[in-house]
Design a protein around this motif. Structure first.
Motif: not given
Length: 187
Positions: A50, A54, A58, A91-92, A95
């Protein structure tokens, strides 16, 4: 632009799986009993797939916004670009914090994934645009345009289905969901 991004996204996912096999580092204990984690991962934890994905997405998006390659948000003002990059970064961050808090990864596993994904993004972006210091004559956008795209410059959707399926199969959560579904079906 998008096709080179798509290709490298899949290669980034594959490199994550290869690194997991090579590094062979277990995930932290405790996620098995965490009720918020619905699908329990069965693969190793280093690096975090992930985090790699990400950070790749990004960073690639942020670079594209800053350089206006292929007219990406060309008409958008600097404010819209800053907001977009900020939302992506938030968001990154959320997460990846979740991945550590839910004990799916250690902080080191997430940081290594973040570093490798960012490196992949910067390296691929420079290759895609023909300004890579190690390979100055390579311009992947030119290669893709000349060898993969039809004369119209638009890739027909049907040619993207197979790579999309490969990409989905590489992504761990999708892979785990299919495996869990097949085990249920078998029982």
């Amino acid at each position: 632009f998008m096709l080179t991004f798509f290709i490298r996204s899949i290669l980034n996912g594959i490199s994550s799986k290869i690194l997991k096999k090579l590094l062979n580092q277990d995930r932290p204990t405790g996620f098995e009993s965490n009720s918020t984690v619905k699908v329990k991962p069965s693969d190793k934890g280093m690096p975090s797939s992930h985090a790699m994905s990400l950070s790749f997405i990004g960073m690639y998006t942020a670079i594209a916004l800053c350089s206006n390659v292929s007219g990406v948000l060309m008409s958008a003002g600097i404010g819209a670009k800053i907001v977009t990059c900020s939302v992506l970064a938030i968001y990154v961050s959320i997460s990846l914090i979740y991945r550590v808090k839910s004990q799916l990864h250690t902080t080191d596993q997430v940081l290594v994934g973040l570093f490798v994904g960012t490196f992949n993004s910067l390296f691929w972006y420079s290759l895609a645009n023909g300004n890579n210091a190690l390979f100055p004559t390579v311009n992947m956008m030119d290669v893709v345009s000349a060898r993969l795209l039809p004369e119209s410059g638009v890739m027909p959707v049907q040619f993207l289905v197979f790579p999309a399926l490969i990409g989905a199969a590489v992504v761990g959560s999708f892979e785990r969901r299919i495996s869990a579904w097949l085990r249920k079906k078998k029982d």
